[in-house]
Design a protein around this motif. Structure first.
Motif, PDB file in Angstrom:
ATOM      1  N   MET A   1     -98.752 -62.362   3.239  1.00 21.76           N
ATOM      2  CA  MET A   1     -97.538 -62.413   2.412  1.00 21.76           C
ATOM      3  C   MET A   1     -96.323 -62.086   3.287  1.00 21.76           C
ATOM      4  SD  MET A   1     -96.499 -60.103  -0.911  1.00 21.76           S
ATOM      5  CE  MET A   1     -98.007 -60.501  -1.782  1.00 21.76           C
ATOM      6  N   ASP A   2     -95.291 -62.915   3.176  1.00 19.95           N
ATOM      7  CA  ASP A   2     -94.092 -62.630   3.963  1.00 19.95           C
ATOM      8  C   ASP A   2     -93.123 -61.767   3.146  1.00 19.95           C
ATOM      9  OD1 ASP A   2     -92.823 -64.293   2.143  1.00 19.95           O
ATOM     10  OD2 ASP A   2     -92.734 -66.008   3.493  1.00 19.95           O
ATOM     11  N   LYS A   3     -92.049 -61.343   3.792  1.00 17.86           N
ATOM     12  CA  LYS A   3     -91.087 -60.413   3.188  1.00 17.86           C
ATOM     13  C   LYS A   3     -90.438 -60.989   1.931  1.00 17.86           C
ATOM     14  CE  LYS A   3     -86.771 -57.995   4.372  1.00 17.86           C
ATOM     15  NZ  LYS A   3     -85.873 -57.598   5.488  1.00 17.86           N
ATOM     16  N   GLN A   4     -89.980 -62.229   1.986  1.00 19.55           N
ATOM     17  CA  GLN A   4     -89.289 -62.828   0.845  1.00 19.55           C
ATOM     18  C   GLN A   4     -90.211 -62.982  -0.361  1.00 19.55           C
ATOM     19  OE1 GLN A   4     -86.048 -63.166   0.713  1.00 19.55           O
ATOM     20  NE2 GLN A   4     -86.022 -62.329   2.804  1.00 19.55           N
ATOM     21  N   THR A   5     -91.468 -63.306  -0.084  1.00 16.42           N
ATOM     22  CA  THR A   5     -92.441 -63.424  -1.179  1.00 16.42           C
ATOM     23  C   THR A   5     -92.674 -62.059  -1.825  1.00 16.42           C
ATOM     24  OG1 THR A   5     -93.554 -65.276  -0.078  1.00 16.42           O
ATOM     25  CG2 THR A   5     -94.789 -64.103  -1.791  1.00 16.42           C
ATOM     26  N   ALA A   6     -92.767 -61.034  -0.980  1.00 12.97           N
ATOM     27  CA  ALA A   6     -92.981 -59.675  -1.484  1.00 12.97           C
ATOM     28  C   ALA A   6     -91.814 -59.245  -2.374  1.00 12.97           C
ATOM     29  CB  ALA A   6     -93.141 -58.708  -0.314  1.00 12.97           C
ATOM     30  N   ILE A   7     -90.596 -59.526  -1.921  1.00 13.62           N
ATOM     31  CA  ILE A   7     -89.404 -59.155  -2.696  1.00 13.62           C
ATOM     32  C   ILE A   7     -89.395 -59.878  -4.041  1.00 13.62           C
ATOM     33  CG2 ILE A   7     -86.890 -59.384  -2.799  1.00 13.62           C
ATOM     34  CD1 ILE A   7     -86.810 -58.800   0.194  1.00 13.62           C
ATOM     35  N   LYS A   8     -89.699 -61.180  -4.022  1.00 10.98           N
ATOM     36  CA  LYS A   8     -89.700 -61.964  -5.263  1.00 10.98           C
ATOM     37  C   LYS A   8     -90.743 -61.439  -6.247  1.00 10.98           C
ATOM     38  CE  LYS A   8     -89.791 -66.686  -7.036  1.00 10.98           C
ATOM     39  NZ  LYS A   8     -90.581 -66.326  -8.224  1.00 10.98           N
ATOM     40  N   GLN A   9     -91.929 -61.140  -5.739  1.00 11.85           N
ATOM     41  CA  GLN A   9     -92.991 -60.661  -6.623  1.00 11.85           C
ATOM     42  C   GLN A   9     -92.671 -59.272  -7.183  1.00 11.85           C
ATOM     43  OE1 GLN A   9     -96.923 -60.995  -4.974  1.00 11.85           O
ATOM     44  NE2 GLN A   9     -96.828 -63.231  -4.814  1.00 11.85           N
TER      45      GLN A   9
ATOM     46  N   LEU B   1     -89.579 -58.124  -7.801  1.00  6.52           N
ATOM     47  CA  LEU B   1     -88.537 -58.322  -8.808  1.00  6.52           C
ATOM     48  C   LEU B   1     -89.084 -58.985 -10.070  1.00  6.52           C
ATOM     49  CD1 LEU B   1     -85.564 -59.465  -6.531  1.00  6.52           C
ATOM     50  CD2 LEU B   1     -85.867 -57.243  -7.634  1.00  6.52           C
ATOM     51  N   ASP B   2     -90.114 -59.812  -9.903  1.00  7.25           N
ATOM     52  CA  ASP B   2     -90.719 -60.490 -11.058  1.00  7.25           C
ATOM     53  C   ASP B   2     -91.755 -59.623 -11.760  1.00  7.25           C
ATOM     54  OD1 ASP B   2     -89.171 -62.694 -10.574  1.00  7.25           O
ATOM     55  OD2 ASP B   2     -90.731 -63.812  -9.498  1.00  7.25           O
ATOM     56  N   GLY B   3     -92.052 -58.452 -11.170  1.00  8.40           N
ATOM     57  CA  GLY B   3     -93.029 -57.565 -11.778  1.00  8.40           C
ATOM     58  C   GLY B   3     -94.466 -57.997 -11.570  1.00  8.40           C
ATOM     59  N   VAL B   4     -94.680 -58.874 -10.602  1.00  7.58           N
ATOM     60  CA  VAL B   4     -96.031 -59.367 -10.327  1.00  7.58           C
ATOM     61  C   VAL B   4     -96.840 -58.329  -9.559  1.00  7.58           C
ATOM     62  CG1 VAL B   4     -97.379 -61.154  -9.135  1.00  7.58           C
ATOM     63  CG2 VAL B   4     -95.251 -61.763 -10.342  1.00  7.58           C
ATOM     64  N   ILE B   5     -96.138 -57.561  -8.726  1.00  7.71           N
ATOM     65  CA  ILE B   5     -96.810 -56.577  -7.890  1.00  7.71           C
ATOM     66  C   ILE B   5     -95.937 -55.331  -7.792  1.00  7.71           C
ATOM     67  CG2 ILE B   5     -95.798 -57.278  -5.678  1.00  7.71           C
ATOM     68  CD1 ILE B   5     -98.616 -56.990  -4.450  1.00  7.71           C
ATOM     69  N   THR B   6     -96.512 -54.209  -7.427  1.00  6.56           N
ATOM     70  CA  THR B   6     -95.759 -52.961  -7.259  1.00  6.56           C
ATOM     71  C   THR B   6     -95.813 -52.526  -5.803  1.00  6.56           C
ATOM     72  OG1 THR B   6     -97.726 -51.685  -7.865  1.00  6.56           O
ATOM     73  CG2 THR B   6     -96.131 -52.176  -9.620  1.00  6.56           C
ATOM     74  N   LEU B   7     -94.861 -51.685  -5.412  1.00  2.00           N
ATOM     75  CA  LEU B   7     -94.731 -51.293  -4.011  1.00  2.00           C
ATOM     76  C   LEU B   7     -95.988 -50.613  -3.480  1.00  2.00           C
ATOM     77  CD1 LEU B   7     -92.783 -51.220  -1.597  1.00  2.00           C
ATOM     78  CD2 LEU B   7     -91.984 -48.991  -2.409  1.00  2.00           C
ATOM     79  N   ASP B   8     -96.663 -49.839  -4.303  1.00  2.00           N
ATOM     80  CA  ASP B   8     -97.847 -49.116  -3.829  1.00  2.00           C
ATOM     81  C   ASP B   8     -99.010 -50.044  -3.497  1.00  2.00           C
ATOM     82  OD1 ASP B   8     -97.805 -49.470  -6.728  1.00  2.00           O
ATOM     83  OD2 ASP B   8     -99.735 -48.437  -6.713  1.00  2.00           O
ATOM     84  N   ARG B   9     -98.921 -51.305  -3.920  1.00  2.00           N
ATOM     85  CA  ARG B   9     -99.986 -52.268  -3.631  1.00  2.00           C
ATOM     86  C   ARG B   9     -99.704 -53.070  -2.360  1.00  2.00           C
ATOM     87  NH1 ARG B   9    -102.944 -53.280  -8.279  1.00  2.00           N
ATOM     88  NH2 ARG B   9    -104.385 -54.324  -6.830  1.00  2.00           N
ATOM     89  N   LEU B  10     -98.534 -52.841  -1.784  1.00  2.00           N
ATOM     90  CA  LEU B  10     -98.160 -53.595  -0.589  1.00  2.00           C
ATOM     91  C   LEU B  10     -98.543 -52.849   0.684  1.00  2.00           C
ATOM     92  CD1 LEU B  10     -94.623 -54.916  -1.597  1.00  2.00           C
ATOM     93  CD2 LEU B  10     -96.772 -56.191  -1.552  1.00  2.00           C
ATOM     94  N   ASP B  11     -98.568 -53.581   1.789  1.00  2.00           N
ATOM     95  CA  ASP B  11     -98.900 -52.988   3.080  1.00  2.00           C
ATOM     96  C   ASP B  11     -97.851 -51.965   3.493  1.00  2.00           C
ATOM     97  OD1 ASP B  11    -101.088 -54.628   3.198  1.00  2.00           O
ATOM     98  OD2 ASP B  11    -100.094 -56.160   4.433  1.00  2.00           O
ATOM     99  N   GLU B  12     -98.228 -51.091   4.408  1.00  2.00           N
ATOM    100  CA  GLU B  12     -97.342 -50.039   4.902  1.00  2.00           C
ATOM    101  C   GLU B  12     -96.072 -50.612   5.517  1.00  2.00           C
ATOM    102  OE1 GLU B  12     -96.075 -46.272   5.271  1.00  2.00           O
ATOM    103  OE2 GLU B  12     -98.001 -46.830   4.385  1.00  2.00           O
ATOM    104  N   ARG B  13     -96.178 -51.772   6.167  1.00  2.00           N
ATOM    105  CA  ARG B  13     -94.997 -52.352   6.812  1.00  2.00           C
ATOM    106  C   ARG B  13     -93.916 -52.705   5.794  1.00  2.00           C
ATOM    107  NH1 ARG B  13     -95.274 -58.187   6.889  1.00  2.00           N
ATOM    108  NH2 ARG B  13     -97.219 -58.934   5.909  1.00  2.00           N
TER     109      ARG B  13
END
Length: 287
Positions: free
Chosen positions: A1-9, A11-23
């Motif tokens: 997953m790239d940065k822009q995809t992470a930001i979009k998801q 904001l859309d409530g698809v994913i939460t920060l705690d589920r993302l990689d440390e980077r």
């Protein structure tokens, strides 16, 4: 997953920060997107970002309560706290231990209407800088000030300028001060009714008061009523003040002759009425 995809998801409530990689948790843009979606997400940001001024400043701008996850140092930073409070007044409860006593923070909040002086830490009621700022927002805040500051000329008169009724909360010592009470009456002549009797019975004080508003003669003390200079000054400022003078029918010819223009005409009307009603015109011109 790239940065822009992470930001979009995020904001859309698809994913939460705690589920993302440390980077991603260490990326300011990603973290702020997460906070925008959910203020509590800041708890999952990296420790580096929780201690980064710019990141925390922007985070609390999105959600004031995000301050609870900042480092202790930034929880005690006045600019961070002010920004958090602008977003959510309750953020003060999550700020550093002594931020509710920080005079600059409290003054800023009071001036912005985010905090009532009555709800501020009671220790600040003795803080001259805070009290002066508070009464300049609402004069009635003088009521909550420490007694020592109710005796402060600048603070008390500033309060009266904002709300004339605040004269009531000034110390007795100040209210008995001629300069203070005259300035207060100058701001609102109705305050003459609250001035201590000692001043109302003082010729010097009342001479100045009637020059501000002739109708203040109504409140003059016993020793002032018979003073021709005070009466003349009052009716010069407002001819209707003649009706405020006690026993004005007994005013002698000398005072009548000193009147002029509309004031003299008012004398003539009053004396004419007196003659018709009680036959006292002769008394007014007696020896």
């Amino acid at each position: 997953m790239d940065k822009q995809t992470a930001i979009k998801q995020l904001l859309d409530g698809v994913i939460t920060l705690d589920r993302l990689d440390e980077r991603f948790r260490d990326d300011k843009d990603v973290v702020l997107a997460a906070v925008e979606a959910d203020g509590n997400a800041f708890r999952f940001a990296s420790e580096r970002l929780k201690g980064d001024f710019e990141t925390v400043f922007d985070a609390v701008n999105l959600d004031g309560m995000a301050i609870r996850y900042a480092t202790d140092e930034l929880k005690n930073d006045p600019d961070i706290v002010k920004n958090a409070m602008d977003n959510n007044p309750l953020a003060l409860s999550a700020a550093g231990e002594n931020m509710d006593k920080n005079e600059d923070v409290v003054i800023d909040l009071i001036q912005k209407g985010k905090l009532k002086f009555s709800g501020a830490d009671k220790s600040l009621r003795k803080n001259r800088k805070v009290v002066l700022a508070a009464v300049n927002v609402d004069g009635e805040n003088l009521y909550f000030a420490d007694d020592s500051l109710k005796n402060d000329y600048e603070i008390a008169i500033s309060a009266v300028k904002q709300h004339s009724h605040s004269y009531t909360w000034a110390s007795d010592n100040l209210k008995n001060d001629k300069a203070f009470s005259l300035e207060a009456v100058g701001l609102d002549s109705k305050l003459i009714s609250s001035v201590p009797y000692e001043l109302l019975d003082d010729v010097e004080f009342m001479s100045e008061a009637v020059r501000i508003d002739g109708l203040t003669l109504k409140w003059a003390g016993y020793n002032v009523y018979g003073n021709e200079n005070v009466i003349l000054a009052a009716i010069k400022q407002n001819p209707a003040a003649l009706f405020c003078a006690r026993d004005f029918f007994q005013i002698r010819q000398g005072l009548f002759e000193k009147s002029a223009g509309n004031t003299r005409r008012l004398f003539e009307i009053c004396l004419g009425r007196a003659e018709k009603r009680r036959g006292v015109y002769a008394l007014c011109h007696g020896a």
